[in-house]
Write an enzyme that holds these catalytic residues in place. Structure first.
Site, PDB file in Angstrom:
ATOM      1  N   ASP A 212       2.504  -1.350  -4.508  1.00 20.54           N
ATOM      2  CA  ASP A 212       2.058  -1.596  -3.132  1.00 20.54           C
ATOM      3  C   ASP A 212       0.654  -2.175  -3.185  1.00 20.54           C
ATOM      4  O   ASP A 212      -0.125  -1.838  -4.075  1.00 20.54           O
ATOM      5  CB  ASP A 212       2.058  -0.299  -2.330  1.00 20.54           C
ATOM      6  CG  ASP A 212       3.459   0.220  -2.037  1.00 20.54           C
ATOM      7  OD1 ASP A 212       4.396  -0.600  -1.962  1.00 20.54           O
ATOM      8  OD2 ASP A 212       3.620   1.445  -1.872  1.00 20.54           O
TER       9      ASP A 212
ATOM     10  N   ASP B  94       8.429  -4.171   1.922  1.00 19.23           N
ATOM     11  CA  ASP B  94       8.303  -3.289   3.085  1.00 19.23           C
ATOM     12  C   ASP B  94       8.197  -4.106   4.374  1.00 19.23           C
ATOM     13  O   ASP B  94       8.801  -3.766   5.389  1.00 19.23           O
ATOM     14  CB  ASP B  94       7.078  -2.383   2.946  1.00 19.23           C
ATOM     15  CG  ASP B  94       7.144  -1.478   1.729  1.00 19.23           C
ATOM     16  OD1 ASP B  94       8.254  -1.150   1.269  1.00 19.23           O
ATOM     17  OD2 ASP B  94       6.062  -1.107   1.220  1.00 19.23           O
TER      18      ASP B  94
END
Length: 165
Positions: A122, A141
């Protein structure tokens, strides 16, 4: 040249996976793990964080068997089912089709990371001065959220259409 419906589906899914994987490779190469780099001041920052869980790290503290079931096996089954659904259901409108493709592409990209790396990279973070703040997230995401947004939008749009007998 007009693409066949199935070619469109495959290309959109592959595009989502490719964009996600390219951004993760660049993050792993050029962003120091654990660092915070301002892109637009503190509003938009770049990080390099390995997430062993799902959304916002949920499930990272599960025992390995449960993590395997909930973060790999179950998502693979669901993504397979959704892929079969969008290929077989020729009645899907364009926005829903795109939404499902974004969800499948983003899902596959994150599952791939869990299989290959044992975690998901991330790197984006948004903080609008406490008014709106995200966790650290990645392109996959965003793709899944965009897909969900398109499905919700289409669902609301259909709900407002007059019913025909």
């Amino acid at each position: 040249m007009k693409l066949s419906r199935n070619t469109f589906i495959v290309l959109l899914i592959i595009a989502n996976i490719a964009l996600d994987q390219i951004t993760k490779v660049l993050t792993r190469l050029y962003v120091v793990p654990g660092s915070e780099t301002p892109i637009i001041g503190k509003l938009f920052t770049l990080h390099n964080v390995e997430n062993a869980g799902a959304f916002l790290g949920m499930g990272s503290d599960l025992n390995p068997t449960l993590r395997l079931i909930f973060l790999l096996i179950l998502p693979i089954l669901v993504l397979g089912y959704v892929t079969i659904h969008i290929i077989k259901n020729k009645e899907l409108d364009k926005l829903s089709l795109i939404g499902f493709c974004c969800i499948v592409g983003g899902g596959i990209a994150n599952v791939y990371d869990r299989i290959v790396y044992g975690s998901v990279t991330d790197f984006f973070h948004i903080d609008l001065g406490g008014v709106f703040r995200t966790g650290i997230f990645n392109f996959a995401d965003m793709s899944v959220m965009l897909g969900l947004g398109l499905l919700l939008f289409e669902g609301f749009k259909k709900g407002k259409e007059p019913k025909t007998a």
